[in-house]
Write an enzyme that holds these catalytic residues in place. Sequence first.
Site, short mmCIF file in Angstrom:
data_model
loop_
_atom_site.label_atom_id
_atom_site.label_comp_id
_atom_site.label_asym_id
_atom_site.label_seq_id
_atom_site.Cartn_x
_atom_site.Cartn_y
_atom_site.Cartn_z
N GLU A 1 -2.47 2.59 5.44
CA GLU A 1 -1.96 3.00 6.77
C GLU A 1 -0.44 2.93 6.80
O GLU A 1 0.22 3.74 7.46
CB GLU A 1 -2.59 2.11 7.86
N GLU B 1 -8.73 -0.31 -1.76
CA GLU B 1 -9.22 0.24 -0.49
C GLU B 1 -9.19 1.77 -0.56
O GLU B 1 -8.15 2.38 -0.29
CB GLU B 1 -8.32 -0.23 0.67
N HIS C 1 -0.56 -1.34 2.34
CA HIS C 1 -1.79 -0.82 2.97
C HIS C 1 -1.66 0.69 3.14
O HIS C 1 -0.58 1.19 3.44
CB HIS C 1 -2.01 -1.51 4.33
N GLY D 1 -12.26 2.55 7.90
CA GLY D 1 -12.52 2.88 9.30
C GLY D 1 -13.44 4.07 9.50
O GLY D 1 -13.56 4.58 10.61
N SER E 1 -14.69 -0.12 5.28
CA SER E 1 -16.03 -0.17 5.91
C SER E 1 -16.92 -1.23 5.26
O SER E 1 -18.12 -1.01 5.08
CB SER E 1 -16.69 1.21 5.89
N LYS F 1 -5.50 -5.78 11.97
CA LYS F 1 -4.69 -4.60 12.33
C LYS F 1 -4.09 -4.79 13.74
O LYS F 1 -3.78 -5.91 14.12
CB LYS F 1 -5.54 -3.33 12.21
N GLY G 1 -11.61 -4.97 7.78
CA GLY G 1 -10.96 -4.52 9.01
C GLY G 1 -11.88 -4.75 10.20
O GLY G 1 -12.03 -5.88 10.70
N GLY G 2 -12.55 -3.70 10.65
CA GLY G 2 -13.36 -3.73 11.88
C GLY G 2 -14.32 -4.91 11.97
O GLY G 2 -14.42 -5.56 13.01
N ASN H 1 -8.31 -8.35 8.09
CA ASN H 1 -7.14 -7.62 8.54
C ASN H 1 -7.44 -7.14 9.96
O ASN H 1 -8.17 -6.19 10.15
CB ASN H 1 -6.88 -6.42 7.60
#
Length: 261
Positions: A103, A173, A101, A179, A219, A14, A240-241, A12
């Site tokens: 977010e 999640e 999600h 994050g 994470s 983002k 993600g990251g 993802n």
Amino acid sequence: MPATHRKLLAANWKMHLSLQEAQELTSEVVQTYQTEIAAPLPLVLCVPFPYLSHVLHLTKGEPFVAVGAQNVHHKAEGAYTGEVSAQMLRSVGTQYAVVGHSERRQYFGETPQQIADKIALLLEHRIRPIFCLGETLEEREAGQTIAVLTTQLEGSLAGFTAEQMAQIVVAYEPVWAIGTGRTASPEQAQEVHAALRAQLTAHFGDDVAQATPILYGGSLKADNAAGLFAQPDIDGGLVGGASLHTRSFIIIAKALATYAH
Ligand code: 13P
């Protein structure tokens, strides 16, 4: 629709990367996947809307690299300025879409009913939904994790048939892990994944529950992936990251590929 592979790794991105960076990352991931991952492990790149066509073009003909959107509107079509429909996603070739999600629930007020409507539209257009759910730190500390997840799951999935559920990917999640650099321990995640699978069994039967990929996200990194993927009910990840860099994403993919066959 393709048969369900229970192991699956999704990126993802983002709201990150320029088009040029996105194209470079895609090409590198495809190349590295071909040379370093021997197992048939499906990868899904969930990219910003403007890059869908470019990334689809760069992954064309790759049997195990699919492309997903990060959202979809909950109405089929109409005067909804700035929104993107499931039909539009399908018309450019999108194969997956993230829905629910945290977010989007948190910053855009996405409701369980809207998430259910999105899933219905995606399924109608033969796009596989990646349905996300997760508890906040406050909810976990109050001992409400399973109750909160049950409400989220039933609130968005209860209306679907077993046949429809067979096309849905679930992603756990925990909001406190997204994050933050704070990952759920393998034991914490396994406990939740097993509980989610038990709920899927109760609602949709054992065959569907056993075939549904239940991904972990929050994470997820190169150095903690192996421990999480060793758990029996953790079928992959939503990253993600760490998906923004070829090396870390491929290390995570390799950790999962050990279990893909
Ligand atoms: P991070 O891996 O950056 O924590 O993000 C997880 C996530 O929200 C994926 O959807």
